[in-house]
Design a protein around this motif. Sequence first.
Motif, short mmCIF file in Angstrom:
data_model
loop_
_atom_site.label_atom_id
_atom_site.label_comp_id
_atom_site.label_asym_id
_atom_site.label_seq_id
_atom_site.Cartn_x
_atom_site.Cartn_y
_atom_site.Cartn_z
N GLU A 82 -3.16 -2.23 -5.71
CA GLU A 82 -3.47 -1.10 -4.83
C GLU A 82 -3.32 0.24 -5.55
O GLU A 82 -3.99 1.22 -5.20
CB GLU A 82 -2.57 -1.14 -3.59
CG GLU A 82 -2.84 -2.32 -2.67
CD GLU A 82 -4.29 -2.38 -2.22
OE1 GLU A 82 -4.85 -1.32 -1.85
OE2 GLU A 82 -4.87 -3.49 -2.25
N PHE A 83 -2.45 0.28 -6.58
CA PHE A 83 -2.29 1.50 -7.37
C PHE A 83 -3.61 1.89 -8.02
O PHE A 83 -3.95 3.08 -8.11
CB PHE A 83 -1.21 1.29 -8.42
CG PHE A 83 -0.92 2.49 -9.27
CD1 PHE A 83 -0.06 3.48 -8.83
CD2 PHE A 83 -1.50 2.64 -10.53
CE1 PHE A 83 0.21 4.60 -9.62
CE2 PHE A 83 -1.24 3.74 -11.31
CZ PHE A 83 -0.38 4.73 -10.86
N ARG A 101 -6.56 1.27 -6.81
CA ARG A 101 -7.44 1.77 -5.76
C ARG A 101 -7.09 3.22 -5.36
O ARG A 101 -7.98 4.06 -5.22
CB ARG A 101 -7.35 0.87 -4.52
CG ARG A 101 -8.38 1.24 -3.45
CD ARG A 101 -8.01 0.62 -2.09
NE ARG A 101 -7.98 -0.83 -2.13
CZ ARG A 101 -9.05 -1.60 -2.00
NH1 ARG A 101 -10.24 -1.05 -1.85
NH2 ARG A 101 -8.93 -2.91 -2.02
N CYS A 102 -5.80 3.50 -5.22
CA CYS A 102 -5.45 4.82 -4.68
C CYS A 102 -5.31 5.90 -5.75
O CYS A 102 -5.29 7.09 -5.42
CB CYS A 102 -4.18 4.73 -3.83
SG CYS A 102 -2.69 4.30 -4.73
N SER A 103 -5.22 5.51 -7.02
CA SER A 103 -5.07 6.53 -8.07
C SER A 103 -6.18 6.52 -9.11
O SER A 103 -6.33 7.49 -9.86
CB SER A 103 -3.73 6.32 -8.80
OG SER A 103 -3.77 5.16 -9.60
N GLN A 141 1.00 4.01 -3.09
CA GLN A 141 0.78 5.44 -2.88
C GLN A 141 1.97 6.25 -3.34
O GLN A 141 1.82 7.34 -3.92
CB GLN A 141 0.51 5.71 -1.39
CG GLN A 141 0.05 7.14 -1.10
CD GLN A 141 -1.24 7.49 -1.82
OE1 GLN A 141 -2.26 6.82 -1.65
NE2 GLN A 141 -1.20 8.51 -2.66
N GLU A 174 0.83 -1.21 0.00
CA GLU A 174 0.00 0.00 0.00
C GLU A 174 0.86 1.26 0.00
O GLU A 174 0.56 2.23 -0.69
CB GLU A 174 -0.93 -0.02 1.21
CG GLU A 174 -2.00 -1.10 1.13
CD GLU A 174 -2.81 -1.22 2.41
OE1 GLU A 174 -2.56 -0.44 3.35
OE2 GLU A 174 -3.71 -2.10 2.47
N GLU A 175 1.97 1.23 0.75
CA GLU A 175 2.89 2.37 0.78
C GLU A 175 3.53 2.57 -0.60
O GLU A 175 3.65 3.70 -1.08
CB GLU A 175 3.97 2.16 1.84
CG GLU A 175 3.45 2.17 3.28
CD GLU A 175 4.56 1.83 4.27
OE1 GLU A 175 5.73 1.69 3.83
OE2 GLU A 175 4.26 1.71 5.47
N ALA A 179 1.72 6.52 -7.02
CA ALA A 179 0.64 7.46 -7.37
C ALA A 179 1.10 8.89 -7.18
O ALA A 179 0.84 9.77 -8.02
CB ALA A 179 -0.60 7.16 -6.53
N ASP A 180 1.79 9.16 -6.08
CA ASP A 180 2.30 10.52 -5.82
C ASP A 180 3.35 10.90 -6.86
O ASP A 180 3.41 12.07 -7.29
CB ASP A 180 2.91 10.60 -4.42
CG ASP A 180 1.87 10.43 -3.31
OD1 ASP A 180 0.67 10.61 -3.60
OD2 ASP A 180 2.27 10.11 -2.18
#
Length: 479
Positions: A366-367, A369-371, A331, A327-328, A334-335
């Motif tokens: 997870e990329f 999901r978060c982006s 993110q 998850e880290e 994504a950042d």
Amino acid sequence: MLLCLLYLGTREDDGVVHEEVIEEDAQALFAAGEEQWGTDESIFIMLLGNRSVTHLQLVFDEYQKIAEKSIEDSIKSELSGDFERLMLAVVQCIRSRPMFFAKRLYKSMKGLGTADNTLIRIMISRSEIDMLDIRECFRLRYEKSLHNMIQDDTSGEYKRTLLKLCGGDDDIAGEFFPEAAQIAYKMWEISAMTKVQLRGTVHPISDFDPGSDAQDLRKAMKGFGTDEDTIIEIVAKRSNEQRQEIRHVFKSILGRGAGTDEHALIEILVTRSNQEIQDMCAAYKKAFKKNLEDAIRSDTSGHFCRILVSLAQGARDEGPADMGRAEEDAQALADACNAESDEMMDKFMSILCTRSFPHLRRVFQEFVRCSNKDIEQIIKKEMSGDIKNAMYAIVRSVKNQPSYLADRLYKAMKGLGTDDRALIRIMVSRSEIDLFNIRKEFKDTHDTSLHDFIQVEALVGDTSGDYRKTLLILCGGED
């Protein structure tokens, strides 16, 4: 029978889920197919024709855990003919109706000619329902937009009408529509869950005699003419280890080596294990009296050089996925998409070139999901040249390495001319590892078998005669 059930509309409403029988239904499907000789088709018909879509999606997930393969793969191995095609269509619609239609549209346009009835029917009937999701699934699956494929495959007023129905070009879009985002997330989850048994097509022969094979090869190549059948019989039906023993003996007989092939760095460094890369580096140093890393630095530069040097160290993590760290990492990627180019590249390299493949599957999942973005599309839009090719190869290999190599084989043979070095390298190097799996992915994606494609290329390309015979033996059979 199944068609009658579908026609009568007996399926439960989408919201109906019988949690207490999900595992029981999955076990029933497994017992009716994989676990017995033959297939109890009535169980498949009863469950797939009556249970709700939501319920069956959960059943398919549970089935994957029990069988360690997808329900689609089981259907392909257990059923045949029209019933197999019907069952696969039902399962694919349950998985994702937009993805099912995306595949149908692709098959209606690929290859020579266009299946106009299918193309027109889907474009018109889905234009008011879920065409946006079909477009996004199309891009997700085939790495080009539906809009662009229609432009390439049709013409005139017919093309203009289809493009109006299509509604837009998704190659310029950067984010998923809701349904496609769920599908992309699920695809990475399935990739992480699936346990693939790798199967080669070439195996070591018993009673192996490298001296005899070396002498036979020398006789086959000596004098007037060449005994191609003997050469093919030996080089295509021995394992790599056995071929190296033959090479050593042959060199001692003839007094010279067989030459050195310069391989495609991206493909090799991305698809080989740490141990294979380390062994390759040692062999390179022995053969050329210098380190592979130094050779890379002398021939490449910038970010691409750093990617290759990192991969050439053969030091990628080898453990399972760490969910917290995944998850880290997701993110962080994504950042990085919103950062300066150099900062973005540094972050992508630090993660994609060092983390284990199981871990990266979770990162890419997870990329999404978060982006709400596709990691492959980000690479294609934000990167270019060799850097893009290297990063893209890593993502494709993480997702499904046999599929990536099947695509490499397809590109090596399609169009004018043949990329012989890529074709030979993959066919030979993977024949003892996973060429059977590559064959399966080739047929699933390109709707023709690798065996047939090699045969066709013999007629229109460069894979003819003894070259073709050798490739077909390495291929190992027709699918």
